[in-house]
Write a protein that holds these residues in place. Structure first.
Motif, PDB file in Angstrom:
ATOM      1  N   THR A 111      33.442  49.589  26.452  1.00  0.00           N
ATOM      2  CA  THR A 111      33.326  50.378  27.673  1.00  0.00           C
ATOM      3  C   THR A 111      31.909  50.299  28.230  1.00  0.00           C
ATOM      4  O   THR A 111      31.705  50.133  29.442  1.00  0.00           O
ATOM      5  N   ILE A 112      30.921  50.399  27.355  1.00  0.00           N
ATOM      6  CA  ILE A 112      29.525  50.278  27.797  1.00  0.00           C
ATOM      7  C   ILE A 112      29.295  48.925  28.463  1.00  0.00           C
ATOM      8  O   ILE A 112      28.643  48.824  29.513  1.00  0.00           O
ATOM      9  N   ALA A 113      29.840  47.858  27.868  1.00  0.00           N
ATOM     10  CA  ALA A 113      29.652  46.509  28.412  1.00  0.00           C
ATOM     11  C   ALA A 113      30.238  46.379  29.814  1.00  0.00           C
ATOM     12  O   ALA A 113      29.644  45.736  30.698  1.00  0.00           O
ATOM     13  N   VAL A 114      31.407  46.994  30.044  1.00  0.00           N
ATOM     14  CA  VAL A 114      32.016  46.925  31.372  1.00  0.00           C
ATOM     15  C   VAL A 114      31.175  47.692  32.382  1.00  0.00           C
ATOM     16  O   VAL A 114      30.961  47.230  33.520  1.00  0.00           O
ATOM     17  N   TYR A 115      30.679  48.846  32.003  1.00  0.00           N
ATOM     18  CA  TYR A 115      29.811  49.591  32.919  1.00  0.00           C
ATOM     19  C   TYR A 115      28.536  48.790  33.239  1.00  0.00           C
ATOM     20  O   TYR A 115      28.068  48.799  34.388  1.00  0.00           O
ATOM     21  N   ARG A 116      27.997  48.108  32.274  1.00  0.00           N
ATOM     22  CA  ARG A 116      26.807  47.293  32.537  1.00  0.00           C
ATOM     23  C   ARG A 116      27.108  46.169  33.518  1.00  0.00           C
ATOM     24  O   ARG A 116      26.259  45.782  34.319  1.00  0.00           O
ATOM     25  N   ALA A 117      28.336  45.644  33.466  1.00  0.00           N
ATOM     26  CA  ALA A 117      28.708  44.537  34.345  1.00  0.00           C
ATOM     27  C   ALA A 117      28.747  44.957  35.813  1.00  0.00           C
ATOM     28  O   ALA A 117      28.569  44.108  36.702  1.00  0.00           O
TER      29      ALA A 117
ATOM     30  N   ALA B   8      26.906  47.710  36.974  1.00  0.00           N
ATOM     31  CA  ALA B   8      25.847  48.710  37.122  1.00  0.00           C
ATOM     32  C   ALA B   8      25.113  48.630  38.461  1.00  0.00           C
ATOM     33  O   ALA B   8      24.619  49.646  38.960  1.00  0.00           O
ATOM     34  N   GLU B   9      25.062  47.431  39.045  1.00  0.00           N
ATOM     35  CA  GLU B   9      24.340  47.268  40.312  1.00  0.00           C
ATOM     36  C   GLU B   9      25.191  47.616  41.530  1.00  0.00           C
ATOM     37  O   GLU B   9      24.722  47.491  42.662  1.00  0.00           O
ATOM     38  N   ASP B  10      26.412  48.033  41.298  1.00  0.00           N
ATOM     39  CA  ASP B  10      27.338  48.362  42.402  1.00  0.00           C
ATOM     40  C   ASP B  10      27.830  49.792  42.230  1.00  0.00           C
ATOM     41  O   ASP B  10      28.811  50.054  41.547  1.00  0.00           O
ATOM     42  N   PRO B  11      27.149  50.755  42.865  1.00  0.00           N
ATOM     43  CA  PRO B  11      27.496  52.177  42.676  1.00  0.00           C
ATOM     44  C   PRO B  11      28.946  52.501  43.028  1.00  0.00           C
ATOM     45  O   PRO B  11      29.559  53.370  42.386  1.00  0.00           O
ATOM     46  N   GLU B  12      29.521  51.809  44.012  1.00  0.00           N
ATOM     47  CA  GLU B  12      30.897  52.089  44.386  1.00  0.00           C
ATOM     48  C   GLU B  12      31.870  51.686  43.266  1.00  0.00           C
ATOM     49  O   GLU B  12      32.836  52.395  42.985  1.00  0.00           O
ATOM     50  N   ARG B  13      31.595  50.554  42.626  1.00  0.00           N
ATOM     51  CA  ARG B  13      32.463  50.130  41.530  1.00  0.00           C
ATOM     52  C   ARG B  13      32.275  51.013  40.302  1.00  0.00           C
ATOM     53  O   ARG B  13      33.237  51.290  39.572  1.00  0.00           O
ATOM     54  N   VAL B  14      31.051  51.465  40.071  1.00  0.00           N
ATOM     55  CA  VAL B  14      30.827  52.409  38.968  1.00  0.00           C
ATOM     56  C   VAL B  14      31.625  53.687  39.207  1.00  0.00           C
ATOM     57  O   VAL B  14      32.301  54.193  38.300  1.00  0.00           O
ATOM     58  N   ALA B  15      31.578  54.185  40.438  1.00  0.00           N
ATOM     59  CA  ALA B  15      32.320  55.407  40.760  1.00  0.00           C
ATOM     60  C   ALA B  15      33.824  55.183  40.631  1.00  0.00           C
ATOM     61  O   ALA B  15      34.559  56.062  40.146  1.00  0.00           O
ATOM     62  N   ALA B  16      34.300  54.005  41.039  1.00  0.00           N
ATOM     63  CA  ALA B  16      35.727  53.707  40.931  1.00  0.00           C
ATOM     64  C   ALA B  16      36.156  53.627  39.470  1.00  0.00           C
ATOM     65  O   ALA B  16      37.222  54.133  39.095  1.00  0.00           O
ATOM     66  N   LEU B  17      35.328  53.003  38.642  1.00  0.00           N
ATOM     67  CA  LEU B  17      35.632  52.925  37.212  1.00  0.00           C
ATOM     68  C   LEU B  17      35.620  54.315  36.588  1.00  0.00           C
ATOM     69  O   LEU B  17      36.493  54.654  35.770  1.00  0.00           O
ATOM     70  N   ASP B  18      34.648  55.126  36.969  1.00  0.00           N
ATOM     71  CA  ASP B  18      34.620  56.519  36.510  1.00  0.00           C
ATOM     72  C   ASP B  18      35.948  57.214  36.812  1.00  0.00           C
ATOM     73  O   ASP B  18      36.533  57.885  35.954  1.00  0.00           O
ATOM     74  N   GLY B  19      36.413  57.041  38.044  1.00  0.00           N
ATOM     75  CA  GLY B  19      37.651  57.689  38.452  1.00  0.00           C
ATOM     76  C   GLY B  19      38.866  57.155  37.716  1.00  0.00           C
ATOM     77  O   GLY B  19      39.728  57.929  37.286  1.00  0.00           O
ATOM     78  N   ASP B  20      38.931  55.842  37.532  1.00  0.00           N
ATOM     79  CA  ASP B  20      40.085  55.241  36.861  1.00  0.00           C
ATOM     80  C   ASP B  20      40.191  55.697  35.406  1.00  0.00           C
ATOM     81  O   ASP B  20      41.289  55.995  34.917  1.00  0.00           O
ATOM     82  N   LEU B  21      39.056  55.735  34.699  1.00  0.00           N
ATOM     83  CA  LEU B  21      39.091  56.152  33.296  1.00  0.00           C
ATOM     84  C   LEU B  21      39.422  57.638  33.160  1.00  0.00           C
ATOM     85  O   LEU B  21      40.177  58.038  32.260  1.00  0.00           O
ATOM     86  N   ALA B  22      38.874  58.455  34.054  1.00  0.00           N
ATOM     87  CA  ALA B  22      39.197  59.889  34.002  1.00  0.00           C
ATOM     88  C   ALA B  22      40.664  60.124  34.341  1.00  0.00           C
ATOM     89  O   ALA B  22      41.337  60.945  33.696  1.00  0.00           O
TER      90      ALA B  22
ATOM     91  N   ALA C 102      42.843  49.178  32.367  1.00  0.00           N
ATOM     92  CA  ALA C 102      42.125  49.834  33.460  1.00  0.00           C
ATOM     93  C   ALA C 102      40.725  49.256  33.659  1.00  0.00           C
ATOM     94  O   ALA C 102      40.220  49.177  34.792  1.00  0.00           O
ATOM     95  N   MET C 103      40.103  48.821  32.565  1.00  0.00           N
ATOM     96  CA  MET C 103      38.746  48.269  32.665  1.00  0.00           C
ATOM     97  C   MET C 103      38.728  46.812  33.124  1.00  0.00           C
ATOM     98  O   MET C 103      37.708  46.311  33.601  1.00  0.00           O
ATOM     99  N   LYS C 104      39.854  46.117  32.960  1.00  0.00           N
ATOM    100  CA  LYS C 104      39.887  44.672  33.216  1.00  0.00           C
ATOM    101  C   LYS C 104      39.396  44.277  34.604  1.00  0.00           C
ATOM    102  O   LYS C 104      38.624  43.303  34.738  1.00  0.00           O
ATOM    103  N   PRO C 105      39.776  44.982  35.689  1.00  0.00           N
ATOM    104  CA  PRO C 105      39.295  44.561  37.015  1.00  0.00           C
ATOM    105  C   PRO C 105      37.783  44.647  37.190  1.00  0.00           C
ATOM    106  O   PRO C 105      37.237  44.027  38.106  1.00  0.00           O
ATOM    107  N   TYR C 106      37.126  45.394  36.333  1.00  0.00           N
ATOM    108  CA  TYR C 106      35.682  45.571  36.446  1.00  0.00           C
ATOM    109  C   TYR C 106      34.905  44.667  35.488  1.00  0.00           C
ATOM    110  O   TYR C 106      33.681  44.563  35.592  1.00  0.00           O
ATOM    111  N   ALA C 107      35.592  44.052  34.564  1.00  0.00           N
ATOM    112  CA  ALA C 107      34.943  43.269  33.511  1.00  0.00           C
ATOM    113  C   ALA C 107      34.767  41.814  33.941  1.00  0.00           C
ATOM    114  O   ALA C 107      35.534  41.301  34.761  1.00  0.00           O
ATOM    115  N   PRO C 108      33.766  41.132  33.394  1.00  0.00           N
ATOM    116  CA  PRO C 108      33.646  39.694  33.635  1.00  0.00           C
ATOM    117  C   PRO C 108      34.881  38.980  33.083  1.00  0.00           C
ATOM    118  O   PRO C 108      35.547  39.492  32.181  1.00  0.00           O
ATOM    119  N   PRO C 109      35.209  37.799  33.605  1.00  0.00           N
ATOM    120  CA  PRO C 109      36.374  37.083  33.079  1.00  0.00           C
ATOM    121  C   PRO C 109      36.182  36.730  31.613  1.00  0.00           C
ATOM    122  O   PRO C 109      35.071  36.418  31.182  1.00  0.00           O
TER     123      PRO C 109
END
Length: 273
Positions: free
Chosen positions: A226-232, A234-248, A162-169
């Motif tokens: 998980t913290i590292a992916v959120y930091r990646a 962090a500058e995109d609120p929409e992606r942060v919200a999407a990641l929040d939703g996916d993990l929940a 679930a975190m992979k689409p948000y993480a750096p390669p």
């Protein structure tokens, strides 16, 4: 041209930094406290055994092994985790060695240990073949290798997916950690260098989280990957919200009356002669 050694050094530095984020000690103690003891028991650790815990973190397996009477070395790439482990061992009256070491290039002699363990640790070394070669090399002929690794299909494996689409390669050549929870992958890594290979899927029961959001927020604050992916993102609120939703959403599917069951692969093998 960038030398491969420089690339490797940068990858290791990022791994150290990632695992120093948050508080893995809290995750080990509050969420999966029994997993290390289960691994020590499966490995048959006893008094006088010379034991190496690879990617030991804060000692979830190393400390129970020492309390069982073994002579233990706990090795990890991240010095911050080793410092916490030393303090935890002192609190519990466990005596063991703590050494900074790379799981892909362990600083130990061939066949130095009777039992080589790793509790959801070595699976995060990026080059699986190199790490497996080291596990086998430092175990004496006839000695035991015992591993616990999250499966791809289990909760933590699905969390990484679930975190992979948000993480750096990932760096070139790096393999996904949950592959260590796949039976065929482990068989291929260890090959005919081991005998009496036993692979058994098991679950650790987690009753730490009352809601999916509580799980998400806990891992968002405590678990380095998980913290590292959120930091990646962090500058995109929409992606942060999407990641929040996916993990929940993921946690919600696995949470039943306040209980989650996280699948892992328990591996034991005897090193061949």
């Amino acid at each position: 041209m960038i030398e491969q050694v420089d690339v490797d050094r940068a990858v290791k530095a990022r791994h150290r930094q990632m695992w120093a984020l948050g508080s893995y000690a809290a995750v080990a103690a509050e969420v999966i406290p029994e997993l290390g003891t289960t691994l020590v028991r499966a490995a048959g650790v006893g008094p006088g055994d010379r034991v190496l815990d690879v990617a030991a973190g804060t000692g979830n397996a190393a400390i129970p092994a020492a309390l069982a009477g073994a002579r233990v070395v706990a090795s990890d790439l991240t010095p911050e985790l080793l410092e916490i482990g030393r303090a935890l061992a002192a609190e519990r009256g466990a005596e063991l060695e703590w050494q900074e070491a790379d799981a892909e290039a362990l600083p130990y002699a061939d066949g130095e240990f009777d039992r080589v363990l790793s509790c959801v640790g070595v699976m995060f070394a990026p080059r699986h073949r190199a790490a497996a070669d080291e596990l086998v090399r430092v175990c004496r002929p006839g000695g035991t290798i015992a591993l616990a690794s999250w499966t791809p299909e289990g909760f933590i494996g699905q969390m990484f997916a679930a975190m992979k689409p948000y993480a750096p390669p990932p760096p070139p050549g790096a393999q996904p950690p949950p592959l260590w929870g796949d039976e065929e992958h482990v068989r291929a890594l260890l090959g005919d260098r081991v005998a009496d290979l036993v692979l058994r899927r098991a679950v650790v029961t987690v009753d730490r989280f009352a809601t999916a959001e509580e799980f998400r927020d806990y891992f968002k604050a405590h678990y380095g990957p998980t913290i590292a992916v959120y930091r990646a993102v962090a500058e995109d609120p929409e992606r942060v919200a999407a990641l929040d939703g996916d993990l929940a959403d993921l946690a919600r599917r696995h949470l039943d009356a306040g209980v989650m069951r996280w699948e892992y692969l328990l591996v034991t093998a005897r090193r061949g002669g």
